[in-house]
Write a protein that holds these residues in place. Structure first.
Motif, PDB file in Angstrom:
ATOM      1  N   GLN A  45       0.828  -1.191   0.000  1.00 44.55           N
ATOM      2  CA  GLN A  45       0.000   0.000   0.000  1.00 44.55           C
ATOM      3  C   GLN A  45       0.874   1.257   0.000  1.00 44.55           C
ATOM      4  N   GLU A  46       0.565   2.131  -0.952  1.00 46.02           N
ATOM      5  CA  GLU A  46       1.353   3.364  -1.061  1.00 46.02           C
ATOM      6  C   GLU A  46       0.799   4.391  -0.083  1.00 46.02           C
ATOM      7  N   THR A  47       1.676   5.060   0.565  1.00 49.04           N
ATOM      8  CA  THR A  47       1.262   6.112   1.499  1.00 49.04           C
ATOM      9  C   THR A  47       1.891   7.427   1.089  1.00 49.04           C
ATOM     10  N   THR A  48       1.163   8.465   1.288  1.00 47.96           N
ATOM     11  CA  THR A  48       1.652   9.811   0.978  1.00 47.96           C
ATOM     12  C   THR A  48       1.907  10.538   2.276  1.00 47.96           C
ATOM     13  N   GLN A  49       3.116  10.967   2.467  1.00 49.69           N
ATOM     14  CA  GLN A  49       3.498  11.635   3.712  1.00 49.69           C
ATOM     15  C   GLN A  49       3.558  13.137   3.486  1.00 49.69           C
ATOM     16  N   ALA A  50       2.852  13.868   4.285  1.00 50.23           N
ATOM     17  CA  ALA A  50       2.854  15.322   4.170  1.00 50.23           C
ATOM     18  C   ALA A  50       4.210  15.874   4.566  1.00 50.23           C
ATOM     19  N   PRO A  51       4.651  16.923   3.890  1.00 50.79           N
ATOM     20  CA  PRO A  51       5.937  17.505   4.257  1.00 50.79           C
ATOM     21  C   PRO A  51       5.901  18.046   5.665  1.00 50.79           C
ATOM     22  N   PRO A  52       6.963  17.878   6.404  1.00 53.36           N
ATOM     23  CA  PRO A  52       6.965  18.362   7.787  1.00 53.36           C
ATOM     24  C   PRO A  52       6.850  19.881   7.827  1.00 53.36           C
ATOM     25  N   SER A  53       6.079  20.344   8.761  1.00 53.50           N
ATOM     26  CA  SER A  53       5.941  21.793   8.910  1.00 53.50           C
ATOM     27  C   SER A  53       7.171  22.357   9.603  1.00 53.50           C
ATOM     28  N   ALA A  54       7.380  23.653   9.392  1.00 50.41           N
ATOM     29  CA  ALA A  54       8.521  24.309  10.006  1.00 50.41           C
ATOM     30  C   ALA A  54       8.372  24.290  11.524  1.00 50.41           C
ATOM     31  N   ARG A  55       9.459  24.023  12.187  1.00 49.98           N
ATOM     32  CA  ARG A  55       9.425  23.940  13.644  1.00 49.98           C
ATOM     33  C   ARG A  55       9.461  25.327  14.257  1.00 49.98           C
ATOM     34  N   THR A  56       8.719  25.486  15.322  1.00 51.56           N
ATOM     35  CA  THR A  56       8.696  26.749  16.047  1.00 51.56           C
ATOM     36  C   THR A  56       9.942  26.875  16.909  1.00 51.56           C
ATOM     37  N   ALA A  57      10.579  28.044  16.866  1.00 49.84           N
ATOM     38  CA  ALA A  57      11.776  28.264  17.660  1.00 49.84           C
ATOM     39  C   ALA A  57      11.417  28.367  19.135  1.00 49.84           C
ATOM     40  N   PRO A  58      12.201  27.807  20.033  1.00 51.20           N
ATOM     41  CA  PRO A  58      11.942  27.969  21.465  1.00 51.20           C
ATOM     42  C   PRO A  58      12.176  29.414  21.887  1.00 51.20           C
ATOM     43  N   ALA A  59      11.556  29.782  22.985  1.00 50.50           N
ATOM     44  CA  ALA A  59      11.653  31.168  23.451  1.00 50.50           C
ATOM     45  C   ALA A  59      13.096  31.580  23.706  1.00 50.50           C
ATOM     46  N   ARG A  60      13.905  30.649  24.212  1.00 52.08           N
ATOM     47  CA  ARG A  60      15.293  31.009  24.522  1.00 52.08           C
ATOM     48  C   ARG A  60      16.089  31.370  23.269  1.00 52.08           C
ATOM     49  N   ALA A  61      15.624  30.906  22.092  1.00 57.31           N
ATOM     50  CA  ALA A  61      16.316  31.266  20.854  1.00 57.31           C
ATOM     51  C   ALA A  61      15.953  32.678  20.393  1.00 57.31           C
ATOM     52  N   LEU A  62      14.796  33.192  20.829  1.00 56.40           N
ATOM     53  CA  LEU A  62      14.352  34.515  20.405  1.00 56.40           C
ATOM     54  C   LEU A  62      14.702  35.610  21.407  1.00 56.40           C
ATOM     55  N   LEU A  63      14.816  35.260  22.660  1.00 58.65           N
ATOM     56  CA  LEU A  63      15.068  36.270  23.700  1.00 58.65           C
ATOM     57  C   LEU A  63      16.331  37.094  23.461  1.00 58.65           C
ATOM     58  N   PRO A  64      17.448  36.515  22.977  1.00 56.78           N
ATOM     59  CA  PRO A  64      18.648  37.336  22.782  1.00 56.78           C
ATOM     60  C   PRO A  64      18.487  38.446  21.743  1.00 56.78           C
ATOM     61  N   PHE A  65      17.455  38.360  20.894  1.00 51.73           N
ATOM     62  CA  PHE A  65      17.271  39.379  19.862  1.00 51.73           C
ATOM     63  C   PHE A  65      16.482  40.587  20.357  1.00 51.73           C
ATOM     64  N   ILE A  66      15.900  40.485  21.556  1.00 47.52           N
ATOM     65  CA  ILE A  66      15.038  41.575  22.013  1.00 47.52           C
ATOM     66  C   ILE A  66      15.840  42.849  22.263  1.00 47.52           C
ATOM     67  N   LEU A  67      16.938  42.751  22.992  1.00 49.54           N
ATOM     68  CA  LEU A  67      17.726  43.948  23.314  1.00 49.54           C
ATOM     69  C   LEU A  67      18.258  44.643  22.068  1.00 49.54           C
ATOM     70  N   PRO A  68      18.910  43.923  21.128  1.00 49.65           N
ATOM     71  CA  PRO A  68      19.341  44.618  19.904  1.00 49.65           C
ATOM     72  C   PRO A  68      18.181  45.262  19.153  1.00 49.65           C
ATOM     73  N   ALA A  69      17.034  44.586  19.104  1.00 48.53           N
ATOM     74  CA  ALA A  69      15.891  45.138  18.384  1.00 48.53           C
ATOM     75  C   ALA A  69      15.382  46.411  19.041  1.00 48.53           C
ATOM     76  N   VAL A  70      15.319  46.421  20.368  1.00 48.44           N
ATOM     77  CA  VAL A  70      14.852  47.613  21.078  1.00 48.44           C
ATOM     78  C   VAL A  70      15.805  48.785  20.862  1.00 48.44           C
ATOM     79  N   VAL A  71      17.104  48.529  20.984  1.00 45.20           N
ATOM     80  CA  VAL A  71      18.095  49.597  20.824  1.00 45.20           C
ATOM     81  C   VAL A  71      18.051  50.160  19.410  1.00 45.20           C
ATOM     82  N   VAL A  72      18.019  49.285  18.413  1.00 45.57           N
ATOM     83  CA  VAL A  72      17.979  49.744  17.025  1.00 45.57           C
ATOM     84  C   VAL A  72      16.680  50.494  16.756  1.00 45.57           C
TER      85      VAL A  72
END
Length: 427
Positions: free
Chosen positions: A3-30
């Motif tokens: 039996q042939e199965t069709t697998q949906a492409p994996p969706s993009a993974r959500t970044a954890p909060a710790r990966a986004l937190l370091p960008f807050i300070l540069p973004a605020v300053v800029v």
């Protein structure tokens, strides 16, 4: 049989909060710094404008909006900016006809002359806005300072933050920045979800917008009467006006490389810019003082009295302002094309209202701005956003979305109002 199965492409993974937190300070300053630079240059230019177009002509006994004074001031502005481009180190950056909203990173030594030329232009009356040179300055400063103060931060982050912050500051809302960045990301492979990629730019845009709002209290709402429930005739008017506006804008786009080439034959900024100032003075004599400057405060005067001018007068202002935008962008003045294009679309929409009173002025203005901006900027989201913000009428949103479709078909795939170094148009 297996039996042939069709697998949906994996969706993009959500970044954890710790990966986004370091960008807050540069973004605020800029975000805060980009807004302060924009407000500082704009405020200095406004103060100089008040002197040049107020006490100075009064002291000389010349009418501040007389043909003579408009001609003298625009020619003098061409000479002043020409001197900056010729003599000041950095020469005010590259040819502005080759720049769009996505600015290159310029050497820091270029920025003083670029900002000086921009301030003189804004005060002197040519029909350009501050967006392109201010974005270029903020992008360059962010890339230069960010790379030295935070060397571990990815270098590609700083231009995106600076552009988002400046657009947020220019429009007084981070929504415009998010729309521009999301449009830029549309053709690129993304790491993670779209909202993860927009997190830092949106933070910078929000800080830039909030800083501008707190410091200078900008508003884009023209105060036009709100529109009621749309009718079939409103849909027809929206389709026609947006399409006519797009065609009118494309006339300037197609003429741009030829007018630019004519000025380049003069070969020297002290010939190109004064010649442009002379032509702008002649156009001001035809269109009147409302066709001067970037056009935002002049828009308010038109909107306060939509019945105050005839259809012929509105049409004259439309054509003159578009021609002034074309000349100013071609001869070497440092500035952007969004704000004067908004004036062109507004005057065109009020022309439609004056010709056919059944066309609601808010509908005419919104669809006129939409069509002209689509042609001049080729930024769909910014065009829709700007048109909607100007009239602040929720009933128009659906009409704008529908009217954008034929207007986009008229402009997509065609030359843009931006040139390569060799003078050929960007497509």
């Amino acid at each position: 049989m297996a039996q042939e199965t069709t697998q949906a492409p994996p969706s993009a993974r959500t970044a954890p909060a710790r990966a986004l937190l370091p960008f807050i300070l540069p973004a605020v300053v800029v975000g805060v710094a980009a807004s302060l630079l924009f407000v500082g240059v704009s405020t200095a230019a406004e103060q100089l404008q008040r002197v040049l177009w107020g006490p100075l002509p009064d002291a000389l006994g010349v009418g501040r909006w007389s043909v003579l004074w408009m001609f003298v001031m625009l020619t003098a502005t061409g000479i002043a900016v020409g001197l900056v481009v010729w003599k000041v180190p950095g020469h005010a950056g590259p040819d502005p006809a080759t720049l769009g909203l996505n600015a290159p990173v310029l050497p820091p030594a270029v920025l003083p002359s670029l900002l000086l030329a921009t301030g003189l232009m804004l005060a002197g009356g040519p029909s350009l806005g501050p967006e392109n040179p201010i974005i270029a300055a903020n992008v360059s400063l962010a890339a230069w300072l960010g790379g030295r103060l935070m060397p571990r931060t990815p270098g590609t982050l700083w231009p995106v933050l600076a552009e988002s912050a400046t657009i947020g500051a220019l429009f007084g809302t981070p929504v415009a920045a998010a729309l521009v960045i999301s449009e830029a990301l549309a053709g690129q492979p993304l790491r993670g979800r779209l909202w993860d990629n927009l997190f830092a730019p949106l933070t910078a845009g929000a800080c830039g917008a909030m800083t501008t709002t707190l410091v200078s209290h900008p508003t884009f709402d023209l105060g036009l009467p709100p529109m009621g429930h749309p009718r079939g005739t409103d849909l027809l008017a929206a389709l026609v006006i947006a399409s006519v506006a797009a065609v009118l804008g494309m006339c300037a786009v197609y003429a741009f490389p030829y007018v630019h080439a004519a000025f380049r034959r003069l070969r020297h900024p002290m010939l190109m810019l004064p010649a442009g100032g002379v032509l702008l003075g002649g156009l001001a004599a035809l269109g009147g003082h409302l066709t001067l400057f970037k056009g935002l405060s002049e828009l308010g005067q038109l909107a306060r009295d939509p019945e105050g001018w005839s259809a012929g007068e509105f049409a004259t202002m439309t054509v003159v302002k578009l021609a002034a935008l074309l000349v100013a962008a071609s001869c070497g003045f440092r500035g952007g094309r969004i704000f004067p294009a908004v004036f062109v679309g507004t005057a065109l929409g009020l022309t439609a209202h004056a010709l056919v009173p059944a066309v609601h002025p808010s509908l005419g203005v919104a669809t006129g701005v939409l069509g002209v901006l689509l042609a001049i900027t080729r930024q769909g989201w910014v065009s829709l956003f700007t048109a909607a913000v100007l009239v602040a009428s929720p009933a128009i949103l659906a009409l704008l979305c529908i009217a954008s479709l034929p207007a986009w078909l008229l402009v997509t795939g065609r030359p843009q109002m931006q040139l390569h170094e060799d003078g050929t148009p960007v497509r």
